[in-house]
Motif scaffolding. Structure first.
Motif, PDB file in Angstrom:
ATOM      1  N   LEU A 117       0.828  -1.201   0.000  1.00 12.97           N
ATOM      2  CA  LEU A 117       0.000   0.000   0.000  1.00 12.97           C
ATOM      3  C   LEU A 117       0.869   1.260   0.000  1.00 12.97           C
ATOM      4  CD1 LEU A 117      -2.876   1.252   0.407  1.00 12.97           C
ATOM      5  CD2 LEU A 117      -2.464   1.082   2.853  1.00 12.97           C
ATOM      6  N   THR A 118       1.875   1.303   0.877  1.00 13.69           N
ATOM      7  CA  THR A 118       2.688   2.506   1.093  1.00 13.69           C
ATOM      8  C   THR A 118       3.525   2.860  -0.139  1.00 13.69           C
ATOM      9  OG1 THR A 118       2.803   1.913   3.419  1.00 13.69           O
ATOM     10  CG2 THR A 118       4.377   3.553   2.661  1.00 13.69           C
ATOM     11  N   GLU A 119       3.649   4.172  -0.404  1.00 10.54           N
ATOM     12  CA  GLU A 119       4.459   4.652  -1.537  1.00 10.54           C
ATOM     13  C   GLU A 119       5.529   5.619  -1.040  1.00 10.54           C
ATOM     14  OE1 GLU A 119       1.899   6.017  -4.684  1.00 10.54           O
ATOM     15  OE2 GLU A 119       1.001   4.026  -4.890  1.00 10.54           O
ATOM     16  N   GLY A 122       4.970   8.933   1.029  1.00 13.96           N
ATOM     17  CA  GLY A 122       4.466   8.927   2.405  1.00 13.96           C
ATOM     18  C   GLY A 122       3.275   8.001   2.540  1.00 13.96           C
ATOM     19  N   GLY A 123       3.202   7.345   3.693  1.00  9.72           N
ATOM     20  CA  GLY A 123       2.182   6.309   3.872  1.00  9.72           C
ATOM     21  C   GLY A 123       0.949   6.728   4.651  1.00  9.72           C
ATOM     22  N   SER A 124       1.061   7.808   5.468  1.00  9.54           N
ATOM     23  CA  SER A 124      -0.080   8.174   6.325  1.00  9.54           C
ATOM     24  C   SER A 124      -1.327   8.495   5.511  1.00  9.54           C
ATOM     25  CB  SER A 124       0.270   9.376   7.206  1.00  9.54           C
ATOM     26  OG  SER A 124       1.379   9.086   8.007  1.00  9.54           O
ATOM     27  N   ASP A 125      -1.125   9.238   4.421  1.00 11.42           N
ATOM     28  CA  ASP A 125      -2.256   9.623   3.565  1.00 11.42           C
ATOM     29  C   ASP A 125      -2.439   8.536   2.505  1.00 11.42           C
ATOM     30  OD1 ASP A 125      -4.250  10.977   2.343  1.00 11.42           O
ATOM     31  OD2 ASP A 125      -2.987  12.544   1.473  1.00 11.42           O
TER      32      ASP A 125
HETATM   33  C1  LIG Z   1       7.865  -2.176  10.559  1.00 10.57           C
HETATM   34  C2  LIG Z   1       7.013  -1.631   9.454  1.00 10.57           C
HETATM   35  C3  LIG Z   1       6.408  -2.504   8.558  1.00 10.57           C
HETATM   36  C4  LIG Z   1       5.639  -1.996   7.512  1.00 10.57           C
HETATM   37  N1  LIG Z   1       5.067  -2.875   6.625  1.00 10.57           N
HETATM   38  C5  LIG Z   1       4.295  -2.384   5.623  1.00 10.57           C
HETATM   39  C6  LIG Z   1       3.708  -3.283   4.670  1.00 10.57           C
HETATM   40  O1  LIG Z   1       3.862  -4.510   4.755  1.00 10.57           O
HETATM   41  N2  LIG Z   1       2.961  -2.749   3.661  1.00 10.57           N
HETATM   42  C7  LIG Z   1       2.760  -1.403   3.535  1.00 10.57           C
HETATM   43  O2  LIG Z   1       2.060  -0.996   2.605  1.00 10.57           O
HETATM   44  N3  LIG Z   1       3.322  -0.527   4.399  1.00 10.57           N
HETATM   45  C8  LIG Z   1       4.084  -0.994   5.435  1.00 10.57           C
HETATM   46  N4  LIG Z   1       4.668  -0.118   6.305  1.00 10.57           N
HETATM   47  C9  LIG Z   1       4.531   1.314   6.076  1.00 10.57           C
HETATM   48  C10 LIG Z   1       3.558   1.988   7.015  1.00 10.57           C
HETATM   49  O3  LIG Z   1       2.240   1.700   6.641  1.00 10.57           O
HETATM   50  C11 LIG Z   1       3.903   3.478   6.946  1.00 10.57           C
HETATM   51  O4  LIG Z   1       5.140   3.642   7.605  1.00 10.57           O
HETATM   52  C12 LIG Z   1       2.861   4.343   7.577  1.00 10.57           C
HETATM   53  O5  LIG Z   1       1.693   4.361   6.806  1.00 10.57           O
HETATM   54  C13 LIG Z   1       3.378   5.791   7.751  1.00 10.57           C
HETATM   55  O6  LIG Z   1       3.855   6.279   6.536  1.00 10.57           O
HETATM   56  P1  LIG Z   1       5.319   6.905   6.378  1.00 10.57           P
HETATM   57  O7  LIG Z   1       6.292   6.022   7.088  1.00 10.57           O
HETATM   58  O8  LIG Z   1       5.544   7.199   4.939  1.00 10.57           O
HETATM   59  O9  LIG Z   1       5.287   8.261   7.209  1.00 10.57           O
HETATM   60  P2  LIG Z   1       4.646   9.726   6.755  1.00 10.57           P
HETATM   61  O10 LIG Z   1       3.312   9.457   6.171  1.00 10.57           O
HETATM   62  O11 LIG Z   1       5.686  10.347   5.885  1.00 10.57           O
HETATM   63  O12 LIG Z   1       4.560  10.377   8.142  1.00 10.57           O
HETATM   64  C14 LIG Z   1       5.730  10.845   8.849  1.00 10.57           C
HETATM   65  C15 LIG Z   1       5.294  11.581  10.084  1.00 10.57           C
HETATM   66  O13 LIG Z   1       4.469  12.730   9.719  1.00 10.57           O
HETATM   67  C16 LIG Z   1       3.230  12.657  10.397  1.00 10.57           C
HETATM   68  N5  LIG Z   1       2.166  13.132   9.490  1.00 10.57           N
HETATM   69  C17 LIG Z   1       1.864  12.637   8.281  1.00 10.57           C
HETATM   70  N6  LIG Z   1       0.863  13.328   7.719  1.00 10.57           N
HETATM   71  C18 LIG Z   1       0.533  14.302   8.608  1.00 10.57           C
HETATM   72  C19 LIG Z   1      -0.411  15.359   8.590  1.00 10.57           C
HETATM   73  N7  LIG Z   1      -1.265  15.534   7.576  1.00 10.57           N
HETATM   74  N8  LIG Z   1      -0.502  16.157   9.680  1.00 10.57           N
HETATM   75  C20 LIG Z   1       0.351  15.980  10.747  1.00 10.57           C
HETATM   76  N9  LIG Z   1       1.281  15.013  10.792  1.00 10.57           N
HETATM   77  C21 LIG Z   1       1.381  14.186   9.742  1.00 10.57           C
HETATM   78  C22 LIG Z   1       3.018  11.190  10.750  1.00 10.57           C
HETATM   79  O14 LIG Z   1       2.184  11.016  11.898  1.00 10.57           O
HETATM   80  C23 LIG Z   1       4.445  10.744  11.039  1.00 10.57           C
HETATM   81  O15 LIG Z   1       4.819  11.065  12.364  1.00 10.57           O
HETATM   82  C24 LIG Z   1       5.451  -0.598   7.359  1.00 10.57           C
HETATM   83  C25 LIG Z   1       6.056   0.284   8.275  1.00 10.57           C
HETATM   84  C26 LIG Z   1       6.832  -0.222   9.298  1.00 10.57           C
HETATM   85  C27 LIG Z   1       7.492   0.754  10.260  1.00 10.57           C
END
Ligand SMILES: Cc1cc2nc3c(=O)[nH]c(=O)nc-3n(C[C@H](O)[C@H](O)[C@H](O)COP(=O)(O)OP(=O)(O)OC[C@H]3O[C@@H](n4cnc5c(N)ncnc54)[C@H](O)[C@@H]3O)c2cc1C
Length: 263
Positions: free
Chosen positions: A126-128, A131-134
């Motif tokens: 799912l994650t790209e 960034g994954g949060s959105d």
């Molecule tokens: C151990 C591990 C296993 C994983 N396995 C998978 C997997 O199998 N498949 C998969 O698809 N993904 C996987 N992931 C990814 C995971 O889903 C993402 O890490 C998660 O969705 C967060 O995305 P990001 O790391 O890109 O952080 P970002 O989205 O870049 O966020 C970084 C920080 O900014 C904050 N933030 C983001 N947006 C906002 C906003 N609008 N307002 C305020 N703060 C904000 C967040 O809370 C966070 O603290 C895994 C991650 C980990 C750590």
């Protein structure tokens, strides 16, 4: 007396059986697997033979028709012994729910039997990189070409990216503005032409590892779609609520072991 009101005597007995297996078979190899970065497929098969992978699936798909609490109990005990290895339970439970609910039985049926038998690993992509949060704002392109979908783009931070046999992939079939309503989910075999992977150094869970998956004109038949076109996010993401509780159990198990060892 068991202080957890959800865990009855049967589940308590199951937990004790799994803890014995985890102590004897999973725990001793933890450091070696962390160094070699290789999941032990023989051990995975052993777990499958014992019914420890996705026991909540119906028997028709290779499960035991047990409740989700049984899956949680098993997951927690395996995580106590090796966090990395417990990802196999987590991925199996999350993905098998998605596949059994939304997949074409002819396509997903044989894979589900292999997953529960410990003979196949399914990743979720799912994650790209942006960034994954959105999560609804994803960009990976999925385009229809006759009876096929063609996939182009990148997923990142995917658990077991370079060890999985298949993956559930979410991509954009709608316009960039369509948000959560233009996303489609597909089942993609990892040996499909045009698909490559890498692996990060994922401290503390090197055996399962995380990495990127690159898609360059990857073609999968339309029969591999999960749910309806453009409904992948709305329908299929529901399975994530269940996996979040399993991740909670994983974290609790590791925290508890850390506390015990410190004490
Ligand atoms: C151990 C591990 C296993 C994983 N396995 C998978 C997997 O199998 N498949 C998969 O698809 N993904 C996987 N992931 C990814 C995971 O889903 C993402 O890490 C998660 O969705 C967060 O995305 P990001 O790391 O890109 O952080 P970002 O989205 O870049 O966020 C970084 C920080 O900014 C904050 N933030 C983001 N947006 C906002 C906003 N609008 N307002 C305020 N703060 C904000 C967040 O809370 C966070 O603290 C895994 C991650 C980990 C750590």
């Amino acid at each position: 007396m068991n202080p957890n009101p959800y865990i009855d005597d049967d589940l308590q007995a199951l937990a004790e059986t799994v803890r014995r297996f985890a102590d004897e078979r999973v725990k001793p190899g933890f450091l070696v697997r962390d160094q070699t970065r290789d999941l032990d497929r023989t051990l995975l098969k052993e777990m499958g033979d014992l019914g420890f992978i996705c026991p909540e699936l119906p028997e028709t798909f290779g499960g035991l028709g047990m409740g989700c609490l049984a899956a949680g109990v098993i997951h927690e005990e395996i995580a106590r012994a090796d966090l990395s290895f417990s990802y196999l339970n987590l991925l199996a439970s999350l993905n098998s729910h998605i596949l059994s609910k939304y997949g074409n039985p002819d396509i997903v049926g044989p894979w589900l039997k292999k997953i529960t038998a410990g003979e196949a690993i399914c990743a979720i992509a799912l994650t790209e990189p942006r960034g994954g949060s959105d999560a609804a704002n994803l960009r990976l392109r999925i385009e229809r070409d006759g009876d096929f979908y063609v996939i182009n783009g990148e997923k990142t931070s995917i658990s077991a990216a370079d060890q999985a046999d298949i993956t559930v992939v979410f991509g954009r079939t709608g316009t960039p503005e369509s948000g959560a309503h233009g996303v489609t989910a597909l089942l993609v075999p990892m040996d499909t032409k045009g698909l490559t992977t890498n692996r990060f150094d994922c401290h503390g869970q090197r055996a399962i590892g995380r990495g990127s998956i690159f898609f360059e004109n990857v073609r999968v038949p339309v029969s591999h779609r999960l749910g309806d076109e453009n409904k992948g996010f709305v329908q299929v993401m529901h399975g994530f609520d269940y996996s979040r509780s399993l991740i909670g159990l994983q974290c609790l198990a590791v925290a508890r072991v850390a506390l015990e060892e410190t004490w």
